[in-house]
Design an enzyme around this catalytic site. Structure first.
Site, mmCIF file in Angstrom:
data_model
loop_
_atom_site.group_PDB
_atom_site.id
_atom_site.type_symbol
_atom_site.label_atom_id
_atom_site.label_comp_id
_atom_site.label_asym_id
_atom_site.label_seq_id
_atom_site.Cartn_x
_atom_site.Cartn_y
_atom_site.Cartn_z
ATOM 1 N N LEU A 299 -19.992 13.578 4.360
ATOM 2 C CA LEU A 299 -19.859 14.826 3.617
ATOM 3 C C LEU A 299 -19.872 14.575 2.118
ATOM 4 O O LEU A 299 -20.336 15.409 1.340
ATOM 5 C CB LEU A 299 -18.552 15.530 4.008
ATOM 6 C CG LEU A 299 -18.420 15.948 5.474
ATOM 7 C CD1 LEU A 299 -17.006 16.435 5.751
ATOM 8 C CD2 LEU A 299 -19.435 17.023 5.816
ATOM 9 N N GLY A 300 -19.363 13.439 1.737
ATOM 10 C CA GLY A 300 -19.345 13.058 0.326
ATOM 11 C C GLY A 300 -19.018 11.586 0.215
ATOM 12 O O GLY A 300 -18.301 11.025 1.038
ATOM 13 N N ALA A 301 -19.573 10.950 -0.810
ATOM 14 C CA ALA A 301 -19.324 9.530 -1.065
ATOM 15 C C ALA A 301 -18.799 9.382 -2.487
ATOM 16 O O ALA A 301 -19.349 9.966 -3.423
ATOM 17 C CB ALA A 301 -20.598 8.703 -0.874
ATOM 18 N N SER A 303 -16.633 6.482 -5.339
ATOM 19 C CA SER A 303 -16.718 5.082 -5.761
ATOM 20 C C SER A 303 -15.951 4.155 -4.832
ATOM 21 O O SER A 303 -16.331 2.998 -4.657
ATOM 22 C CB SER A 303 -16.175 4.941 -7.179
ATOM 23 O OG SER A 303 -14.841 5.433 -7.252
ATOM 24 N N LEU A 304 -14.874 4.648 -4.204
ATOM 25 C CA LEU A 304 -14.024 3.794 -3.376
ATOM 26 C C LEU A 304 -14.138 4.086 -1.886
ATOM 27 O O LEU A 304 -13.771 3.227 -1.075
ATOM 28 C CB LEU A 304 -12.556 3.945 -3.803
ATOM 29 C CG LEU A 304 -12.240 3.699 -5.277
ATOM 30 C CD1 LEU A 304 -10.756 3.879 -5.538
ATOM 31 C CD2 LEU A 304 -12.703 2.323 -5.704
ATOM 32 N N GLN A 306 -15.805 7.086 1.408
ATOM 33 C CA GLN A 306 -16.661 8.208 1.781
ATOM 34 C C GLN A 306 -16.008 8.956 2.938
ATOM 35 O O GLN A 306 -15.179 8.408 3.664
ATOM 36 C CB GLN A 306 -18.056 7.724 2.158
ATOM 37 C CG GLN A 306 -18.139 6.787 3.332
ATOM 38 C CD GLN A 306 -19.523 6.177 3.472
ATOM 39 O OE1 GLN A 306 -20.102 5.691 2.511
ATOM 40 N NE2 GLN A 306 -20.047 6.183 4.700
ATOM 41 N N VAL A 307 -16.405 10.231 3.103
ATOM 42 C CA VAL A 307 -15.750 11.118 4.068
ATOM 43 C C VAL A 307 -16.775 11.582 5.093
ATOM 44 O O VAL A 307 -17.893 11.993 4.736
ATOM 45 C CB VAL A 307 -15.117 12.330 3.356
ATOM 46 C CG1 VAL A 307 -14.441 13.245 4.373
ATOM 47 C CG2 VAL A 307 -14.108 11.868 2.313
ATOM 48 N N LYS A 321 -11.704 9.831 6.085
ATOM 49 C CA LYS A 321 -11.974 9.142 4.825
ATOM 50 C C LYS A 321 -11.890 7.639 5.066
ATOM 51 O O LYS A 321 -10.844 7.132 5.499
ATOM 52 C CB LYS A 321 -10.964 9.573 3.753
ATOM 53 C CG LYS A 321 -11.243 8.982 2.384
ATOM 54 C CD LYS A 321 -10.301 9.550 1.333
ATOM 55 C CE LYS A 321 -10.603 8.999 -0.043
ATOM 56 N NZ LYS A 321 -9.719 9.568 -1.086
ATOM 57 N N ASP A 453 -7.426 13.917 -10.983
ATOM 58 C CA ASP A 453 -8.857 13.738 -10.721
ATOM 59 C C ASP A 453 -9.479 15.045 -10.244
ATOM 60 O O ASP A 453 -10.089 15.107 -9.168
ATOM 61 C CB ASP A 453 -9.061 12.636 -9.680
ATOM 62 C CG ASP A 453 -10.476 12.074 -9.704
ATOM 63 O OD1 ASP A 453 -11.201 12.353 -10.677
ATOM 64 O OD2 ASP A 453 -10.853 11.365 -8.759
#
Length: 668
Positions: A299-301, A303-304, A306-307, A321, A453
């Protein structure tokens, strides 16, 4: 062929260093001179360089040229020295079979050595090499056949390693970025090129001229692009730091922030094999044992991590995650590398003060890599802000969560800066902006526990089907800043002074927060407004396009002062500045920047925070009642002013204002 005696070879051996003369036998060779060579002391196991000899043609190639290998019977321990002593007599590499008898007629010790050489082509317990032109024995090993076997083993291992490397790289199992020397070399090279560019490009141009400003902008842009390429290549910690720099819109030159912002959408993705490996190591089960379905595309990546979206065996839809497998091992080394490079750059450019960036990464990165810590933060902020019914925080499933895997409730929505999405779904943009301001004012001024963040990928919006109101979904709770009580009070009073345009109090509390004589710059950094607007009152007029351009250009002009200020203020301020810039970016995208309602919400939270602090420090019942009364009156004033602004902006308010003006006209 005749054999004639030549000048004896002299060697020194033995403990008494007695001189022994040996006669070297070799065929007549025109143009060859005599040679004297001193032989080294040897135990018989080291390599010995010998003079040319005739026998090597029988061992190597028929012509006696090239490399030859042979073997020598293992000599007894007591005889190894004598073999080394008389090895000068073995310069006989080109004798034929008919001439062996001449050699065996020599004294007994020398004959033993000569016979040893004649057996080299029969056995394989030693090795030697032959010089191509002279036919001399260049290296001789008397340790049996182990050297030959070792050489063969080395060749075999080299070929195997090369073939394995090619196979692994071709199948994407081997990544050159995993090697420290590659990452370090790339970082050093990029830093050197950027430094050289700044040193040479602006050297011959008059400072302050139009040409200087143009060239400086070009150098900024080239350096930012090189830095972006470095972050994308080294990934992990480098992308995290690059994202941090890209968020400082009003603190860094625009060329850097505009270029580095793309890192939010260019984070690396782990492969399916890497994901399975992390889940197997942390949860002890395969993906198919834990989930009914598991989407390969994330769904999203970031820097540390991804989900991924997945469905548990009991039918619950979850967001999984998963941390990138190599980030944790590389993070500490990457931070150390950045620290060293920044120290080197500081020696070249004394005004370059970015060590605060490394200090913050060194402190916060280990916390962000611990997903259990992130889960605790999520539960804490959900409990702390439970009075806001528009806020949604995903629930954590602890039974399937580890330090590298975090399972949470699946929630979806549009990004908070996507105005088109809100208009398509009937979401009130002003309501979202106002609620986001309430949320962060409460976290900063009242609770002192701040989600640091809030980039658009971590803040989603969704319209509730039942109530029709917009919900704000807050994700990624790894990075929080805890504010001390004294810092929080000074920060509250500073913002109260900024809203009221009280310059004396602005100077006072700016100095208390470490700004010193740079308090005007500090006030402009906090508000992202010009000094003229700060003096006039930041709530009096919205930000114009010309003022925004002025702020961005001043960020480049005052970069040395900005970096000095960032080194002087408390470390707690750094993440707050980043958070402020991210929130301003969202407001700019929604076209709700610097609205009066946002400052009113901040004023309410500041008043509540200061009053609560004063009551906690007061021991008098009368004083506490006085503080509560003052708080209530201040909040009522804000409410009345907000009502006036609403009436002024509504149709009813326009009618009332028009009626009052007519009445005033008839009176006069």
């Amino acid at each position: 062929m005749e054999i004639r005696r030549r000048r004896p070879l002299v060697s020194f051996t033995g403990r008494s260093r007695a001189r022994r003369r040996t006669r070297a036998w070799r065929p007549e060779r025109p143009g060859r001179g005599f040679e004297r060579r001193r032989l080294p002391r040897s135990s018989g196991r080291s390599a010995v360089t010998a003079a040319p000899g005739p026998r090597q043609a029988a061992v190597g190639s028929p012509s006696g040229l090239g490399q030859g290998t042979g073997t020598v019977p293992a000599a007894p321990a007591g005889n190894r020295r004598s073999l080394a002593v008389t090895w000068g007599t073995l310069r006989c590499a080109k004798l034929c079979e008919s001439q062996r008898s001449h050699l065996t007629q020599a004294p007994r010790g020398k004959a033993q050595a000569r016979l040893t050489l004649l057996k080299l082509h029969n056995e394989k317990q030693a090795s030697f090499s032959v010089k191509p032109r002279s036919g001399r024995i260049s290296r001789l090993h008397l340790d049996g056949g182990s050297s030959v076997m070792a050489l063969r083993a080395l060749k075999f291992a080299s070929l195997t390693a090369a073939a394995s490397g090619i196979y692994l790289y071709g199948n994407k199992f081997l990544d050159p970025n995993d090697f420290g020397v590659v990452r370090v070399g790339r970082a050093i090279a990029t830093t050197a090129v950027i430094t050289y560019d700044y040193l040479t490009s602006l050297r011959s141009v008059p400072y302050g001229s139009e040409e200087y400003e143009f060239l400086k902008s070009q150098v900024h842009l080239r350096s930012a692009e090189r830095l972006r390429e470095l972050c994308c290549s080294n990934r992990g910690t480098f992308i995290k730091v690059g994202q941090h720099l890209g968020a400082l819109d009003y603190l860094l030159p625009e060329e850097y922030t505009r270029t580095l912002k793309v890192l939010h959408s260019q984070a690396p993705q782990s492969t399916r094999q890497e994901i399975e490996q992390v889940i197997r190591e942390d949860l002890g089960k395969e993906i198919k044992e834990l989930f009914i379905s598991f989407e390969d595309t994330p769904l999203g990546a970031a820097s540390l991590a991804q989900v991924h979206k997945a469905v548990l065996q009991d039918g619950r839809t979850v967001a999984v995650k998963i941390q990138h497998p190599k980030v944790q091992a590389q993070s500490s080394k990457d931070i150390l590398l950045m620290e060293v490079l920044l120290l080197v750059v500081k020696q070249i450019f004394p005004d370059f003060e970015f060590m605060w960036l490394v200090e913050e990464a060194k402190k916060n990165l280990p916390l962000e890599l611990d997903f259990l810590h992130e889960g605790r933060n999520a539960e804490k902020v959900a409990h702390m802000l439970k009075n806001f019914d528009f806020l949604k925080v995903p629930r954590i499933y602890w039974e399937l969560s580890t330090s590298r895997v975090l399972l949470m409730e699946f929630m979806e929505g549009g990004q908070v800066n996507d105005r088109a999405y809100m208009e398509r779904n009937g979401i009130n943009v002003n309501e979202v902006s106002r609620n986001l301001g309430k949320l962060y004012s409460e976290m900063i001024f009242v609770n002192g526990f701040v989600h640091c963040d809030p980039h658009p990928g971590n803040v989603l919006v969704k319209k509730c089907p039942a109530s029709g109101k917009a919900h704000i979904i807050l994700l990624d709770h790894g990075l929080y800043q805890v504010l001390s009580e004294s810092f929080r009070m000074d920060y509250c009073r500073l913002w109260q002074a900024l809203i009221k345009a009280d310059m004396k109090r602005v100077q006072k509390y700016s100095r208390r927060l470490g700004a010193g004589d740079l308090y005007p710059l500090f006030a402009c950094m906090l508000t992202a407004r010009s000094w003229e607007s700060v003096n006039r009152g930041i709530d009096q007029s919205p930000v114009s396009a010309s003022e925004d351009m002025e702020i961005r250009s001043n960020a480049a002009a005052y970069l040395p002062q900005i970096t000095q200020l960032l080194n002087n203020v408390p470390r707690q301020m750094l993440l707050l500045l980043k958070t402020n810039d991210l929130l301003r970016g969202i407001e700019s995208a929604l076209h709700t920047r610097a609205s009066a309602s946002s400052f009113l919400n901040m004023s309410r939270c500041c008043i509540r925070a200061v009053s609560t602090y004063q009551r906690s420090k007061s021991h008098s019942l009368y004083r506490r009642a006085q503080i509560s009364l003052t708080e209530a009156l201040s909040l009522w004033q804000i409410n009345l002013y907000e009502l006036f602004l609403w009436l002024k902006g509504s149709q009813l308010g326009n009618w009332v204002i028009a009626l009052l003006r007519r009445m005033q006209h008839f009176t006069y």
